[in-house]
Scaffold this active site. Structure first.
Site, PDB file in Angstrom:
ATOM      1  N   ASP A 151       0.864  -1.177   0.000  1.00 53.28           N
ATOM      2  CA  ASP A 151       0.000   0.000   0.000  1.00 53.28           C
ATOM      3  C   ASP A 151       0.906   1.233   0.000  1.00 53.28           C
ATOM      4  O   ASP A 151       1.722   1.421   0.914  1.00 53.28           O
ATOM      5  CB  ASP A 151      -0.910  -0.017   1.236  1.00 53.28           C
ATOM      6  CG  ASP A 151      -1.955   1.096   1.174  1.00 53.28           C
ATOM      7  OD1 ASP A 151      -1.670   2.142   0.567  1.00 53.28           O
ATOM      8  OD2 ASP A 151      -3.037   0.914   1.757  1.00 53.28           O
TER       9      ASP A 151
ATOM     10  N   TYR B  58      -5.463  11.311  -3.305  1.00 52.25           N
ATOM     11  CA  TYR B  58      -5.875  12.576  -2.671  1.00 52.25           C
ATOM     12  C   TYR B  58      -4.903  13.049  -1.601  1.00 52.25           C
ATOM     13  O   TYR B  58      -5.109  14.092  -1.007  1.00 52.25           O
ATOM     14  CB  TYR B  58      -7.300  12.483  -2.101  1.00 52.25           C
ATOM     15  CG  TYR B  58      -7.577  11.357  -1.128  1.00 52.25           C
ATOM     16  CD1 TYR B  58      -7.095  11.400   0.171  1.00 52.25           C
ATOM     17  CD2 TYR B  58      -8.351  10.267  -1.506  1.00 52.25           C
ATOM     18  CE1 TYR B  58      -7.361  10.381   1.067  1.00 52.25           C
ATOM     19  CE2 TYR B  58      -8.634   9.243  -0.619  1.00 52.25           C
ATOM     20  CZ  TYR B  58      -8.142   9.296   0.666  1.00 52.25           C
ATOM     21  OH  TYR B  58      -8.413   8.281   1.554  1.00 52.25           O
TER      22      TYR B  58
HETATM   23  C1  LIG Z   1      -5.255   6.981   3.477  1.00 55.49           C
HETATM   24  C2  LIG Z   1      -5.132   5.524   3.504  1.00 55.49           C
HETATM   25  C3  LIG Z   1      -6.183   4.711   3.078  1.00 55.49           C
HETATM   26  C4  LIG Z   1      -7.474   5.333   2.640  1.00 55.49           C
HETATM   27  O1  LIG Z   1      -8.375   4.410   2.113  1.00 55.49           O
HETATM   28  P1  LIG Z   1      -9.736   4.904   1.467  1.00 55.49           P
HETATM   29  O2  LIG Z   1     -10.323   3.713   0.891  1.00 55.49           O
HETATM   30  O3  LIG Z   1      -9.391   5.974   0.479  1.00 55.49           O
HETATM   31  O4  LIG Z   1     -10.581   5.515   2.552  1.00 55.49           O
HETATM   32  C5  LIG Z   1      -5.997   3.344   3.078  1.00 55.49           C
HETATM   33  N1  LIG Z   1      -4.834   2.792   3.492  1.00 55.49           N
HETATM   34  C6  LIG Z   1      -3.804   3.554   3.913  1.00 55.49           C
HETATM   35  C7  LIG Z   1      -2.543   2.903   4.349  1.00 55.49           C
HETATM   36  C8  LIG Z   1      -3.933   4.935   3.959  1.00 55.49           C
HETATM   37  O5  LIG Z   1      -2.921   5.690   4.398  1.00 55.49           O
END
Ligand SMILES: *Cc1c(COP(=O)(O)O)cnc(C)c1O
Length: 415
Positions: free
Chosen positions: A202, A227
């Site tokens: 991720d 974003y």
């Molecule tokens: C910001 C973030 C998310 C955000 O997930 P959304 O599906 O956009 O709400 C997920 N995983 C990590 C590690 C993040 O930092």
């Protein structure tokens, strides 16, 4: 001792400084939260007007073809790919990070279940991972109902041993959202492969923040956010990377019509699209998706090496100034000092972290707060100056020296 003049001089020699003019930032604000919601590229307003007034308003449904709406996930993916060390045809911008993680994880599990490692049933990740990543993994494991489970590891040092003979997938967030700790992607991927596991990375706090080389690391799958550092706008669609070598065997359960080989054949049976199209599901929020391009255009003018050099200079400066000027206060540095282990944020604990951050925001220094007791300061080289760092630390010092924070401050739904 670093002085304010030193910071002004650093700005005068900063080749990235002119890029700040491409962002709309309100006067009186020092924005240190681009790791959570990136600032608005000025071009986004005009682009939104174009999409809403002309493409939607005048051209209506024809815009799926004439304005390239239908191709946008792939086109933006190709533009984003160089920032993460991917290639054209390997990335789509679509859906949310949570959803893309679910798809990537399902594909990784399937890859293993379909080969000699079918008996492996454990997904390894960190307890300190962003919770949605853990929740999505737990959700997938329980819905599969085939004996899969999620193993939470308590420290980076314990990760290698946790990738054992039961581990199917090592799922990690490259830069931790709370501490700013950066994993060694190449080393952990090599270790996972040596032990028979596949990797899902991720990049939510890495894309646009640190140089990435997914191919160099031989990673298997990756997802991330647009974003945050990429400045795509609130809730802009996320991305998923599937390297060419895994695409033929990439299957995921969200087999919507956008992932079909011929979506407009309207056939009753699902047939996989070739290539990265397999990662798509359904119709995208076009207005929001179009904004992602405005952020990417600015990155193309900078280059990740220059961004990284400035990011490290900004975070080094912030740490040094906080230690010089706020040394009498109970602040604890959480972020690694070692450059290779640091993302583009600095986190400090304070016993009244929430109240101190609320007081900073009141005075125009916008960072954020994460449990437990952590104040996060994100540094975005495209629009943060060295003088901003000086000013932010001065305001922090003043708030702490005068105890100008309210420990009973009420909290909003989002901290
Ligand atoms: C910001 C973030 C998310 C955000 O997930 P959304 O599906 O956009 O709400 C997920 N995983 C990590 C590690 C993040 O930092």
């Amino acid at each position: 001792m670093t002085t304010q003049q030193d910071c002004v001089a650093l700005d005068a020699h900063d080749a990235l400084a002119p890029l700040r003019a491409q962002f709309d930032l309100p006067d009186g604000v020092i924005y240190l939260d681009g790791n959570s919601l990136g600032a608005r590229p000025k071009a986004a307003l005009e682009r939104a007007q174009q999409v809403i007034a002309r493409e939607w308003g005048r051209d209506l449904i024809r815009s799926w073809n004439t304005a390239g709406w239908f191709d946008m996930p792939r086109r933006l993916g190709d533009r984003l790919a160089p920032l993460i060390g991917g290639k054209a045809g390997e990335v789509v911008v679509t859906d949310t990070t949570s959803l893309n993680l679910f798809k990537a994880l399902a594909a990784a599990v399937h890859l293993q279940a379909d080969g000699p490692n079918a008996a492996r049933k454990v997904i390894v990740t960190e307890r300190s991972n962003f919770p949605t990543d853990i929740y999505m993994a737990q959700g997938l494991a329980s819905w599969l109902d085939r004996g899969y489970s999620v193993r939470l590891v308590d420290s980076a040092e314990q990760l290698p041993a946790a990738v054992d003979a039961d581990c199917a997938v090592l799922m990690l967030t490259h830069v931790n959202y709370r501490s700013g700790y950066q994993h060694d992607m190449a080393a952990l991927t090599a270790h996972a492969h040596a032990k028979g596991a596949v990797t899902v990375w991720d990049l939510a706090h890495s894309a646009g923040a640190v140089p990435l080389d997914l191919h160099g690391a031989n990673a298997d799958f990756a997802v991330g956010c647009t974003y945050k550092y990429l400045n795509g706008g609130p809730g802009s669609p996320a991305f998923i990377w599937v390297p060419a070598r895994h695409q033929a065997r990439f299957t995921q359960p969200l087999t919507g019509w956008w992932g079909h080989a011929a979506p407009f054949a309207m056939a009753p049976d699902f047939v996989h699209s070739e290539g990265i199209g397999r990662a798509l599901c359904g119709t995208q929020p076009v207005v929001s998706l179009a904004m992602v391009e405005c952020g990417l255009e600015i990155f193309e003018q900078a280059g990740m090496d220059a961004i990284r050099a400035k990011s490290l200079a900004l975070t080094d400066l912030f740490i040094a100034l906080v230690e010089q000027r706020c040394g009498a206060h109970p602040l604890g540095l959480v972020t690694p000092r070692e450059h290779a282990r640091r993302g583009s944020q600095v986190s400090f604990t304070h016993p009244h972290g929430y109240a101190v951050m609320a007081a900073l925001i009141e005075r125009g220094v916008i960072g954020d707060y994460r449990e437990p007791a952590i104040m996060r300061f994100g540094f975005t080289p495209l629009y943060t100056s060295f003088a901003d760092v000086w000013d932010a630390v001065e305001i922090l010092r003043d708030v702490l020296d005068r105890e100008a924070y309210d420990i009973h401050a009420s909290r909003g739904a989002v901290t």
